[in-house]
Motif scaffolding. Sequence first.
Motif, PDB file in Angstrom:
ATOM      1  N   VAL A 108       1.160  -1.102  -0.059  1.00 55.32           N
ATOM      2  CA  VAL A 108       0.001   0.240  -0.039  1.00 55.32           C
ATOM      3  C   VAL A 108       0.934   1.106  -0.020  1.00 55.32           C
ATOM      4  O   VAL A 108       0.698   2.220  -0.827  1.00 55.32           O
ATOM      5  CB  VAL A 108      -0.815   0.006   1.274  1.00 55.32           C
ATOM      6  CG1 VAL A 108      -1.861   1.516   1.400  1.00 55.32           C
ATOM      7  CG2 VAL A 108      -1.979  -1.205   1.042  1.00 55.32           C
ATOM      8  N   LEU A 109       1.958   1.396   0.940  1.00 53.50           N
ATOM      9  CA  LEU A 109       2.888   2.421   0.707  1.00 53.50           C
ATOM     10  C   LEU A 109       3.679   2.602  -0.311  1.00 53.50           C
ATOM     11  O   LEU A 109       3.559   3.713  -1.015  1.00 53.50           O
ATOM     12  CB  LEU A 109       3.884   2.327   1.948  1.00 53.50           C
ATOM     13  CG  LEU A 109       4.851   3.234   2.011  1.00 53.50           C
ATOM     14  CD1 LEU A 109       4.453   4.522   2.429  1.00 53.50           C
ATOM     15  CD2 LEU A 109       5.943   2.764   3.027  1.00 53.50           C
ATOM     16  N   LEU A 159       0.673  11.672   0.844  1.00 48.93           N
ATOM     17  CA  LEU A 159       0.729  10.390   1.265  1.00 48.93           C
ATOM     18  C   LEU A 159      -0.198  10.216   2.755  1.00 48.93           C
ATOM     19  O   LEU A 159      -0.629   9.296   2.841  1.00 48.93           O
ATOM     20  CB  LEU A 159       2.174  10.026   1.797  1.00 48.93           C
ATOM     21  CG  LEU A 159       3.193   9.811   0.820  1.00 48.93           C
ATOM     22  CD1 LEU A 159       4.625   9.554   1.199  1.00 48.93           C
ATOM     23  CD2 LEU A 159       2.680   8.577  -0.036  1.00 48.93           C
ATOM     24  N   ARG A 160      -0.120  11.185   3.305  1.00 49.63           N
ATOM     25  CA  ARG A 160      -1.128  11.510   4.641  1.00 49.63           C
ATOM     26  C   ARG A 160      -2.728  11.271   4.241  1.00 49.63           C
ATOM     27  O   ARG A 160      -3.458  10.778   4.981  1.00 49.63           O
ATOM     28  CB  ARG A 160      -1.003  12.696   5.366  1.00 49.63           C
ATOM     29  CG  ARG A 160       0.338  12.360   6.258  1.00 49.63           C
ATOM     30  CD  ARG A 160       0.430  13.792   7.231  1.00 49.63           C
ATOM     31  NE  ARG A 160       1.765  13.843   7.844  1.00 49.63           N
ATOM     32  CZ  ARG A 160       2.836  14.854   7.300  1.00 49.63           C
ATOM     33  NH1 ARG A 160       2.585  15.755   6.624  1.00 49.63           N
ATOM     34  NH2 ARG A 160       3.988  14.756   8.011  1.00 49.63           N
ATOM     35  N   ALA A 161      -2.946  11.860   3.109  1.00 48.26           N
ATOM     36  CA  ALA A 161      -4.396  11.754   2.523  1.00 48.26           C
ATOM     37  C   ALA A 161      -4.631  10.654   2.015  1.00 48.26           C
ATOM     38  O   ALA A 161      -5.681  10.377   1.591  1.00 48.26           O
ATOM     39  CB  ALA A 161      -4.438  13.128   1.799  1.00 48.26           C
ATOM     40  N   HIS A 162      -3.599   9.765   1.534  1.00 50.56           N
ATOM     41  CA  HIS A 162      -3.868   8.761   0.503  1.00 50.56           C
ATOM     42  C   HIS A 162      -4.966   7.675   1.576  1.00 50.56           C
ATOM     43  O   HIS A 162      -4.574   7.185   2.458  1.00 50.56           O
ATOM     44  CB  HIS A 162      -2.754   7.974   0.308  1.00 50.56           C
ATOM     45  CG  HIS A 162      -2.893   6.927  -0.730  1.00 50.56           C
ATOM     46  ND1 HIS A 162      -2.959   5.751  -0.604  1.00 50.56           N
ATOM     47  CD2 HIS A 162      -2.523   7.019  -2.247  1.00 50.56           C
ATOM     48  CE1 HIS A 162      -3.134   4.950  -1.626  1.00 50.56           C
ATOM     49  NE2 HIS A 162      -2.736   5.696  -2.700  1.00 50.56           N
ATOM     50  N   HIS A 163      -6.096   7.367   0.778  1.00 52.17           N
ATOM     51  CA  HIS A 163      -6.918   6.570   1.563  1.00 52.17           C
ATOM     52  C   HIS A 163      -6.503   5.220   1.800  1.00 52.17           C
ATOM     53  O   HIS A 163      -6.880   4.883   2.909  1.00 52.17           O
ATOM     54  CB  HIS A 163      -8.165   6.313   0.588  1.00 52.17           C
ATOM     55  CG  HIS A 163      -8.221   5.376  -0.432  1.00 52.17           C
ATOM     56  ND1 HIS A 163      -7.691   5.969  -1.721  1.00 52.17           N
ATOM     57  CD2 HIS A 163      -8.436   3.988  -0.758  1.00 52.17           C
ATOM     58  CE1 HIS A 163      -7.679   4.743  -2.648  1.00 52.17           C
ATOM     59  NE2 HIS A 163      -7.991   3.906  -1.930  1.00 52.17           N
ATOM     60  N   LEU A 165      -3.431   4.381   3.116  1.00 50.10           N
ATOM     61  CA  LEU A 165      -2.626   4.629   4.087  1.00 50.10           C
ATOM     62  C   LEU A 165      -3.308   5.310   5.495  1.00 50.10           C
ATOM     63  O   LEU A 165      -2.930   5.161   6.610  1.00 50.10           O
ATOM     64  CB  LEU A 165      -1.392   5.558   3.732  1.00 50.10           C
ATOM     65  CG  LEU A 165      -0.394   5.369   2.613  1.00 50.10           C
ATOM     66  CD1 LEU A 165       0.637   6.373   2.429  1.00 50.10           C
ATOM     67  CD2 LEU A 165       0.172   3.925   3.272  1.00 50.10           C
ATOM     68  N   THR A 166      -4.381   6.001   5.364  1.00 49.79           N
ATOM     69  CA  THR A 166      -5.259   6.522   6.451  1.00 49.79           C
ATOM     70  C   THR A 166      -5.662   5.507   7.099  1.00 49.79           C
ATOM     71  O   THR A 166      -6.116   5.516   8.344  1.00 49.79           O
ATOM     72  CB  THR A 166      -6.158   7.669   6.222  1.00 49.79           C
ATOM     73  OG1 THR A 166      -7.001   6.915   5.181  1.00 49.79           O
ATOM     74  CG2 THR A 166      -5.385   8.781   5.592  1.00 49.79           C
ATOM     75  N   ASP A 167      -6.000   4.069   6.475  1.00 50.60           N
ATOM     76  CA  ASP A 167      -6.796   3.242   7.012  1.00 50.60           C
ATOM     77  C   ASP A 167      -5.592   2.219   7.799  1.00 50.60           C
ATOM     78  O   ASP A 167      -6.237   1.261   8.551  1.00 50.60           O
ATOM     79  CB  ASP A 167      -7.368   1.914   5.972  1.00 50.60           C
ATOM     80  CG  ASP A 167      -8.308   3.064   5.334  1.00 50.60           C
ATOM     81  OD1 ASP A 167      -9.027   3.928   5.923  1.00 50.60           O
ATOM     82  OD2 ASP A 167      -8.795   2.572   4.229  1.00 50.60           O
TER      83      ASP A 167
END
Length: 182
Positions: A108-109, A159-163, A165-167
């Motif tokens: 995912v990253l 990256l912080r807003a990437h759905h 990664l937020t999960d």
Amino acid sequence: MGSYDEEAEFSGFVQGRWNGLVRTAYLLTGNQHDAEDLAQTALAKVYASWRRVRSSDSPDAYVRRILVTSNIDRFRKRRLAEYPTDELLEPSGPHPTDASAQVDQRQVLFAALAALPARQRAVVVLRYWEDLSEAQVAAALGCSAGTVKSQAAKGLAKLRAHHGLTDLSTPVMTDSRSKVLT
């Protein structure tokens, strides 16, 4: 190259840097085969100018610059045959020590990194994965420290807003570098 000593010196340089170069190239490309090709391309360019590289103040910085420039050149020479997608695998809820969960999280990253523009990806990888200073990244990319700061801020915000990664409820990386996204 001329002498046997230069050949041996270059060979030792390659052996000592290969894994790190491929790792950095993987973060830039998102694909193991492209990463190996990129590292080989960069080292071929280094080989052609080995006398100049080895006499530079920082041969590693010189090689990183060639690696990043070669990666950017890949996009200039051809259009992408693969396009990033918004559909990502949702991380499942297994125990965070589960190796397969960590592999999924890293995928995912890597997908999130691949979605960044090439310049932002290069800044994020060099600044936070390679742990270079802003000045070193600026030198490697041939830009100002201000550009590095702004590109890093934009890249980290994406990256912080990437759905995907937020999960994630557990760190994506198990070393000190995981602090970047938290």
